[in-house]
Design an enzyme around this catalytic site. Structure first.
Site, PDB file in Angstrom:
ATOM      1  N   GLY A 347      -0.291  -0.080   4.103  1.00  0.00           N
ATOM      2  CA  GLY A 347      -0.637  -1.322   3.429  1.00  0.00           C
ATOM      3  C   GLY A 347      -1.919  -1.120   2.635  1.00  0.00           C
ATOM      4  O   GLY A 347      -2.893  -0.580   3.140  1.00  0.00           O
ATOM      5  N   THR A 348      -1.918  -1.569   1.394  1.00  0.00           N
ATOM      6  CA  THR A 348      -2.989  -1.237   0.467  1.00  0.00           C
ATOM      7  C   THR A 348      -3.179  -2.375  -0.515  1.00  0.00           C
ATOM      8  O   THR A 348      -2.245  -3.120  -0.789  1.00  0.00           O
ATOM      9  CB  THR A 348      -2.623   0.054  -0.314  1.00  0.00           C
ATOM     10  OG1 THR A 348      -2.396   1.108   0.612  1.00  0.00           O
ATOM     11  CG2 THR A 348      -3.710   0.478  -1.285  1.00  0.00           C
ATOM     12  N   VAL A 349      -4.395  -2.496  -1.087  1.00  0.00           N
ATOM     13  CA  VAL A 349      -4.598  -3.384  -2.230  1.00  0.00           C
ATOM     14  C   VAL A 349      -5.116  -2.568  -3.400  1.00  0.00           C
ATOM     15  O   VAL A 349      -5.945  -1.669  -3.241  1.00  0.00           O
ATOM     16  CB  VAL A 349      -5.585  -4.538  -1.922  1.00  0.00           C
ATOM     17  CG1 VAL A 349      -5.008  -5.442  -0.838  1.00  0.00           C
ATOM     18  CG2 VAL A 349      -6.963  -4.038  -1.523  1.00  0.00           C
ATOM     19  N   SER A 366      -7.867   0.272   1.337  1.00  0.00           N
ATOM     20  CA  SER A 366      -6.741   0.143   2.255  1.00  0.00           C
ATOM     21  C   SER A 366      -7.172   0.315   3.698  1.00  0.00           C
ATOM     22  O   SER A 366      -8.063   1.105   4.013  1.00  0.00           O
ATOM     23  CB  SER A 366      -5.696   1.219   1.906  1.00  0.00           C
ATOM     24  OG  SER A 366      -4.689   1.311   2.893  1.00  0.00           O
TER      25      SER A 366
END
Length: 533
Positions: A347-349, A366
């Protein structure tokens, strides 16, 4: 070459055309960045404010205990920043080597978090507004609460299922014993206090001050290896981006310990192929892209690690003959069998920003697997990533776990020039989907002339392992059948939030229109937004 302003794929979004822009995976974060631009800040200030806000409003993908990487165009030069952390100096590698995969939960996979150091370093070198100003929108949301959006709520439920039993996770992130529903208000006052401490100390509190003491105390209480000396010793590194010319663009990625060179290798393989003869959504084009990606992954997952321990250098991995040799192994009508091990997910932005003086930022942070390790430092709101899960446990592998070493990283920002002029800041978040997303964006924009929003909206493919390939809903049935006939083990996702959110990543792109003007695009698979003025 297609009509640049055609929008042939189903979408509810249009690009934003403006002189100052921000694009992120969450609208509140995009607005926080835009607010800094309105207050006289620059693109770097906007990126930091957006990044800080994302730790609050998208905690399913990042937090104060994240790592981060950035590419920054300051108006004259492109700078790379590696703010990933190292394994604790006291880690007992013998506990993990030869014992199966690295743990994913608890303190074992926790390495030193680097995201706050990225904010600190970028602000000191390029920013106009103080870090105390930049973190304030995030602190307000954490203190007073924000409404949980639907895709984030779905990811939160997955985090509850995976991490609900980890000590401290439920107290921090499961109010009333369950994950928040869409529209529910969530507040985290502990995180607000930590954000303000970070701002007031220009980041020092996290590595040598009160927050560092709390992190070290929590690690000691749990019997973990991380200590205050590890935090105090952390330094982000300015690094030279790795650039290769493909399809009329000079595409830049960061060097290892990240997987950015997988995208450059795949693009280099394709640059010598006949891919320009085929449409962007054709079976022939997808087949060659998938096969090039397999070859690139095979090299990267065998060799990429902390650069201090790599056996094969970046130049050798991207050497033209090596790439042309890979191209000769691609059979036009047959899927190959490579990389039998499952590739990592996470999961990352990702966010990007640009201002009216020509600066551009490509930034990614992340916690790795959703909420990361599940560890939340008591009283701080600091959720710690599990980047140590990216280490190998095979003795002799260049990425094998070791004290003081950086692990293999999935998160990669990207950038591109055209004829010496900065053209694109872009990224596609989502574990091993990231380099695959990068090549799909580059090909659509550079080779087929699509505008960034169209490139984002188009249906995607994703190689997973062996001959397994996932295709997004929207790929034509004839293309699906053709790929299957070539031996690809095709799984076509059904439409829906879960498949889009967790399968095919999320892109944000800023493209130069002309001097001082930008096009910003945001992925409909996420909750994000492109905003500007």
């Amino acid at each position: 070459m297609t009509d640049r302003w055609a929008f042939p794929y189903p979408s509810q979004r249009m690009p934003v055309l403006a002189e100052q822009v921000v694009a992120t995976s969450q609208p509140l974060a995009a607005q926080a960045g835009l607010d800094m631009l309105r207050r006289g800040g620059n693109a770097i200030d906007a990126a930091i404010a957006a990044a800080a806000t994302l730790t609050v409003v998208e905690p399913t993908s990042n937090g104060l205990g994240s790592d981060a990487f950035a590419l920054v165009w300051d108006g004259e030069h492109l700078h790379g920043l590696n703010a990933s952390g190292r394994a604790p100096r006291g880690v007992d590698a013998d506990r993990f080597v030869g014992q199966g995969p690295m743990p994913e939960h608890g303190w074992d996979p926790v390495t030193v978090p680097g995201a706050v150091s990225a904010w600190q370093t970028l602000s000191e070198r390029f920013g106009r507004l103080g870090l105390d100003t930049l973190v304030e929108p995030a602190a307000r949301y954490a203190e007073h609460g924000w409404r949980v959006a639907p895709i984030t709520a779905a990811a939160w439920t997955r985090g509850e299922d995976r991490l609900g039993a980890v000590d401290g996770f439920a107290d921090a992130f499961l109010p009333g014993g369950r994950s928040p529903a869409p529209g529910q208000r969530f507040a985290f006052p502990d995180q607000a206090r930590s954000l303000r401490a970070i701002g007031a100390s220009a980041g020092a509190a996290f590595y040598t001050g009160e927050l560092a003491e709390r992190i070290a105390a929590a690690a000691h209480a749990a019997g973990a290896a991380l200590d205050g000396a590890d935090l105090a010793a952390h330094r982000p590194d300015w690094v030279e981006p790795v650039t290769r010319s493909v399809f009329g663009l000079d595409v830049a990625e960061l060097p290892p310990n990240g997987q950015g060179i997988a995208a450059l290798a795949a693009l280099g393989i394709l640059d010598g192929s006949p891919i320009g003869q085929w449409g962007p959504d054709s079976a022939d084009s997808l087949h060659f892209q998938i096969e090039a990606m397999k070859a690139a992954f095979a090299d990267v997952y065998a060799e990429v690690a902390d650069p201090d321990t790599m056996r094969v250098g970046v130049d050798a991995l991207l050497e033209p003959k090596r790439l042309s040799d890979h191209l000769t192994t691609i059979e036009p009508r047959r899927a190959s069998l490579r990389s039998p091990a499952p590739l990592p997910r996470g999961g990352t932005v990702y966010l990007t920003a640009a201002d009216d003086e020509g600066r551009m930022v490509s930034f990614i942070q992340s916690n790795y697997m959703g909420f990361g390790s599940g560890v939340v430092v008591p009283g701080t709101g600091i959720s710690l990533h599990n980047r140590g899960a990216g280490f190998a446990t095979e003795a002799g592998h260049p990425n094998v776990v070791a004290p003081g070493k950086r692990p293999f990283h999935t998160i990669i920002p990207a950038f591109a020039h055209r004829d010496g002029i900065p053209e694109l800041a872009f990224g596609v978040m989502g574990g091993h989907m990231q380099p695959q997303g990068h090549i799909q964006m580059v090909l659509r924009i550079a080779l087929h002339g699509q505008n960034p929003q169209t490139a984002i909206d188009a249906p995607r493919w994703r190689f997973d392992q062996g001959r397994s390939v996932a295709l997004e809903a929207g790929v034509a049935p004839a293309v699906v059948e053709d790929l299957a006939a070539r031996g690809h083990e095709v799984d076509q996702a059904a439409p829906g939030v879960s498949d889009a959110m967790f399968g095919f990543g999320g892109a944000q792109i800023v493209q130069r229109l002309d001097e001082g003007a930008w096009l910003a695009a945001s992925d409909p698979r996420k909750e994000g937004a492109a905003v500007g003025f």
